[in-house]
Each structure stands twice: as C-alpha cells, then as structure tokens.
Design an enzyme around this catalytic site. Structure first.
Site, mmCIF file in Angstrom:
data_model
loop_
_atom_site.group_PDB
_atom_site.id
_atom_site.type_symbol
_atom_site.label_atom_id
_atom_site.label_comp_id
_atom_site.label_asym_id
_atom_site.label_seq_id
_atom_site.Cartn_x
_atom_site.Cartn_y
_atom_site.Cartn_z
ATOM 1 N N ASN A 285 0.867 -1.183 0.000
ATOM 2 C CA ASN A 285 0.000 0.000 0.000
ATOM 3 C C ASN A 285 0.904 1.233 0.000
ATOM 4 O O ASN A 285 1.472 1.583 1.019
ATOM 5 C CB ASN A 285 -0.881 -0.040 1.264
ATOM 6 C CG ASN A 285 -1.702 1.210 1.444
ATOM 7 O OD1 ASN A 285 -1.817 2.038 0.534
ATOM 8 N ND2 ASN A 285 -2.285 1.354 2.625
ATOM 9 N N TRP A 286 1.014 1.851 -1.169
ATOM 10 C CA TRP A 286 1.943 2.994 -1.286
ATOM 11 C C TRP A 286 1.403 4.262 -0.640
ATOM 12 O O TRP A 286 2.125 5.227 -0.479
ATOM 13 C CB TRP A 286 2.238 3.277 -2.762
ATOM 14 C CG TRP A 286 2.991 2.197 -3.468
ATOM 15 C CD1 TRP A 286 3.296 0.942 -3.016
ATOM 16 C CD2 TRP A 286 3.553 2.287 -4.787
ATOM 17 N NE1 TRP A 286 3.998 0.240 -3.966
ATOM 18 C CE2 TRP A 286 4.170 1.058 -5.063
ATOM 19 C CE3 TRP A 286 3.575 3.285 -5.757
ATOM 20 C CZ2 TRP A 286 4.812 0.796 -6.273
ATOM 21 C CZ3 TRP A 286 4.212 3.036 -6.964
ATOM 22 C CH2 TRP A 286 4.832 1.794 -7.212
ATOM 23 N N LYS A 287 0.109 4.270 -0.341
ATOM 24 C CA LYS A 287 -0.532 5.461 0.240
ATOM 25 C C LYS A 287 -0.285 6.664 -0.684
ATOM 26 O O LYS A 287 -0.214 6.493 -1.896
ATOM 27 C CB LYS A 287 -0.038 5.688 1.675
ATOM 28 C CG LYS A 287 -0.153 4.410 2.514
ATOM 29 C CD LYS A 287 0.011 4.624 3.979
ATOM 30 C CE LYS A 287 -0.111 3.297 4.705
ATOM 31 N NZ LYS A 287 -0.110 3.416 6.148
ATOM 32 N N HIS B 75 -9.524 1.405 4.896
ATOM 33 C CA HIS B 75 -8.255 1.602 5.600
ATOM 34 C C HIS B 75 -8.477 2.591 6.745
ATOM 35 O O HIS B 75 -9.243 3.537 6.618
ATOM 36 C CB HIS B 75 -7.193 2.123 4.625
ATOM 37 C CG HIS B 75 -5.822 2.093 5.221
ATOM 38 N ND1 HIS B 75 -5.402 3.041 6.135
ATOM 39 C CD2 HIS B 75 -4.804 1.211 5.088
ATOM 40 C CE1 HIS B 75 -4.168 2.739 6.516
ATOM 41 N NE2 HIS B 75 -3.783 1.632 5.908
ATOM 42 N N GLU C 16 -6.810 4.957 7.774
ATOM 43 C CA GLU C 16 -6.530 6.368 7.454
ATOM 44 C C GLU C 16 -7.724 7.007 6.755
ATOM 45 O O GLU C 16 -7.981 8.195 6.917
ATOM 46 C CB GLU C 16 -5.246 6.460 6.610
ATOM 47 C CG GLU C 16 -4.026 6.184 7.486
ATOM 48 C CD GLU C 16 -2.824 5.612 6.769
ATOM 49 O OE1 GLU C 16 -2.780 5.643 5.522
ATOM 50 O OE2 GLU C 16 -1.916 5.117 7.464
ATOM 51 N N GLU D 230 -5.543 -4.698 10.722
ATOM 52 C CA GLU D 230 -4.506 -3.688 10.900
ATOM 53 C C GLU D 230 -4.781 -2.906 12.189
ATOM 54 O O GLU D 230 -5.603 -1.984 12.189
ATOM 55 C CB GLU D 230 -4.508 -2.702 9.729
ATOM 56 C CG GLU D 230 -4.186 -3.330 8.390
ATOM 57 C CD GLU D 230 -3.571 -2.319 7.439
ATOM 58 O OE1 GLU D 230 -2.458 -2.577 6.968
ATOM 59 O OE2 GLU D 230 -4.172 -1.270 7.199
ATOM 60 N N GLY E 6 2.521 2.395 10.740
ATOM 61 C CA GLY E 6 3.525 3.448 10.585
ATOM 62 C C GLY E 6 4.260 3.813 11.864
ATOM 63 O O GLY E 6 4.935 4.829 11.925
ATOM 64 N N SER F 108 3.277 -1.980 10.395
ATOM 65 C CA SER F 108 4.716 -2.053 10.669
ATOM 66 C C SER F 108 5.338 -3.410 10.343
ATOM 67 O O SER F 108 6.212 -3.893 11.070
ATOM 68 C CB SER F 108 5.016 -1.658 12.120
ATOM 69 O OG SER F 108 4.686 -0.294 12.328
ATOM 70 N N GLY G 202 4.865 1.393 4.644
ATOM 71 C CA GLY G 202 6.189 2.002 4.475
ATOM 72 C C GLY G 202 7.217 1.104 3.800
ATOM 73 O O GLY G 202 7.958 1.551 2.908
HETATM 74 P P1 PGA Z 1 2.796 0.402 7.605
HETATM 75 O O1 PGA Z 1 1.333 0.617 6.996
HETATM 76 O O2 PGA Z 1 3.335 -0.891 7.051
HETATM 77 O O3 PGA Z 1 3.582 1.606 7.136
HETATM 78 O O4 PGA Z 1 2.650 0.350 9.081
HETATM 79 C C1 PGA Z 1 0.453 -0.472 6.815
HETATM 80 C C2 PGA Z 1 -0.835 0.000 6.246
HETATM 81 O O5 PGA Z 1 -1.307 1.085 6.626
HETATM 82 O O6 PGA Z 1 -1.444 -0.674 5.406
#
Ligand code: PGA
Length: 262
Positions: free
Chosen positions: A12-14, A100, A102, A170, A176, A215, A237
């Site tokens: 997931n590049w966000k 997600h 976010e 998640e 993150g 993470s 990330g």
């Molecule tokens: P992260 O993000 O690996 O940077 O913790 C995971 C995600 O939000 O899908």
C-alpha cells in the site's frame, strides 16, 4: 477437508510515488518477481490513482497484480473527484483496499460506507481488501475483539466469498509506528476473525484470506507470516522500496495445500 489459502502480500503505497521513481520501482519488482519462479504467492501493488493505469499496463504481461487504495461506492455520475470500481477495473486493477483506518480517520468512513464500496467492487468483479482494526485506546480498554467483530459484521458485502474478499487486520496503533502486536496477540485476533468467517461462510470461511498489516518489515515478516491464520501481509512504508518489500514477499510460507485464487 480445509483449503489453505495462497498467501497474499500487498504493498500500500498510500500518497507516495511520483512517476519516474515509481516506474523504476515497478520495473525492479517485476524483475524480482520473474526470478521468484513458480512460488505460489499473490503480490499486489497498490499505487496512487495517478499511476494505476500505467503500472497496470506495464505489469499486464506479468503475474504481479495491481490494486487501488480506495473506490467510490457509486457507479458513475456527478461525484467530482471520485473514482468508481468500474473505472478501476477498466484500468486493469484486480482489487482495491477499502476501509483503511486512514480513510476511516481522515474521511469519517463508516462500516456502512466500507460495505457499500466493497459491494461495488464485487459487482465489478474486483476483489475487496477490507481493513479492520482497533485503536490503541480500544486495545487498552480490552475491546479489541469486540471492535473487529463489529467492523467485520458491518463491512462485509453480500456475496462475499474467499474468491472476492480479503480481510486485513490492521491495529491502528501499529500502522507506521514501528510497533507491532506480539505473535500471540495477532493469533488471537486472526483466530477470532477466522471463527466469524467460518460461522458466516462455512468451509469457504477457511479459504478466505486474513492478512496482517501494521509495521511489517523484512525483520519481523518471517515471524508474523507464520502465525496461525495469517495468510499474508498488507505493507505500507516497507513497500516503497524493493529492498524492503521483496524480502517480505519471499518470507511468505507456502501452505501444503495452497488454493490458487483467480
Ligand atoms: P505500515 O502501513 O506498514 O507503514 O505500518 C500499513 C498499512 O497502513 O497498510
């Protein structure tokens, strides 16, 4: 007889990735993927909308899959700035992340909206990667299993099956942050999700993939991916560089009786 799901590793590049650096990364990943041989693992790249078409076209001759990070619940029309599931399919996407944390946080997305988005994905023959997970406060309050139970029940679309839905657990506090739950904590939540899927889908609930996200790194992937009922990872990330994403792909253990998903 239970069907062990094929592992899925999704990047997931966000909101990261301009054109040139992203195409260089995709090129590198495509080469690494060719070197993987017939290892049965699904690898999905979820770049931002701006790059979906070009990356999907570039990867169309490979077995690497492309997914979006979100989609509209609506089919078309006067919805400025939104992208429909039909558009995603048209660009060559195989799937999309929905729900997600976010998006739940930044855009106030409810379980009902996540379900509507997943419904639209399924109607357009795309796989929905549905994210659920508790906040730190909810975990500290002992509410983790209640929260994921409620999110799962509220977000799963009608017609969900192992062939068109992936659940991503998640924990919000692990995204993150460099912090992860222990293997036992992950096993507890994935075990509960598996029970719920079995109650709802009978034996197909065993074949539905439950991936862990939050993470995941090359250092912890081997341990996390071996936890019972963990069928892959959603990686943020660490998916932005081949040298951190690829070791996670190669760390995925292959179940003895892996079931291929279309
Ligand atoms: P992260 O993000 O690996 O940077 O913790 C995971 C995600 O939000 O899908």
């Amino acid at each position: 007889m239970t069907n062990a799901p094929l592992p899925l590793i999704a990047g997931n590049w966000k909101m990261n990735g301009l054109h040139n650096e992203s195409m260089a990364l995709v090129h590198e990943l495509a080469e690494l993927h060719m070197g993987l041989g017939p290892k049965p693992v699904d690898v999905v790249l979820c770049p931002p909308f701006t790059l979906l078409g070009e990356i999907a076209a570039y990867l169309s001759a490979t077995k690497l899959l492309v997914g979006a990070q979100d989609c509209s619940p609506l089919e078309n029309g006067a919805h400025t700035g939104d992208i429909s599931a039909a558009m995603l399919r048209n660009t060559g996407c195989a799937c999309s992340i929905v729900g997600h944390s976010e998006r739940r946080r930044d855009h106030g997305e409810s379980n009902g909206l996540v379900k509507a988005k997943a419904t639209s994905l399924l109607a357009n023959k795309l796989t929905a990667i549905i994210c659920i997970g508790e906040t730190e406060e909810e975990r500290d309050g002992g509410k983790t299993l209640d929260v994921v139970t409620e999110q799962l029940a509220g977000s799963l679309p009608a017609g969900a099956a192992s062939s068109n839905v992936v659940i991503a657990y998640e924990p919000v506090w692990a995204i993150g942050t460099g912090r992860t739950p222990t293997s036992d904590e992950i096993a507890e939540v994935h075990g509960r999700i598996r029970e719920l899927l079995y109650e709802q889908f009978d034996y197909d609930g065993y074949a539905m993939r439950i991936v862990y996200g939050g993470s995941v790194t090359p250092e912890n992937a081997g341990e996390i991916l071996r936890v019972k009922n963990v069928n892959g990872a959603l990686v943020g990330g660490a998916s932005l560089k081949a040298e951190t994403f690829w070791p996670i792909v190669t760390a995925a253990p292959i179940p003895a009786s892996a079931v291929a998903h279309p």
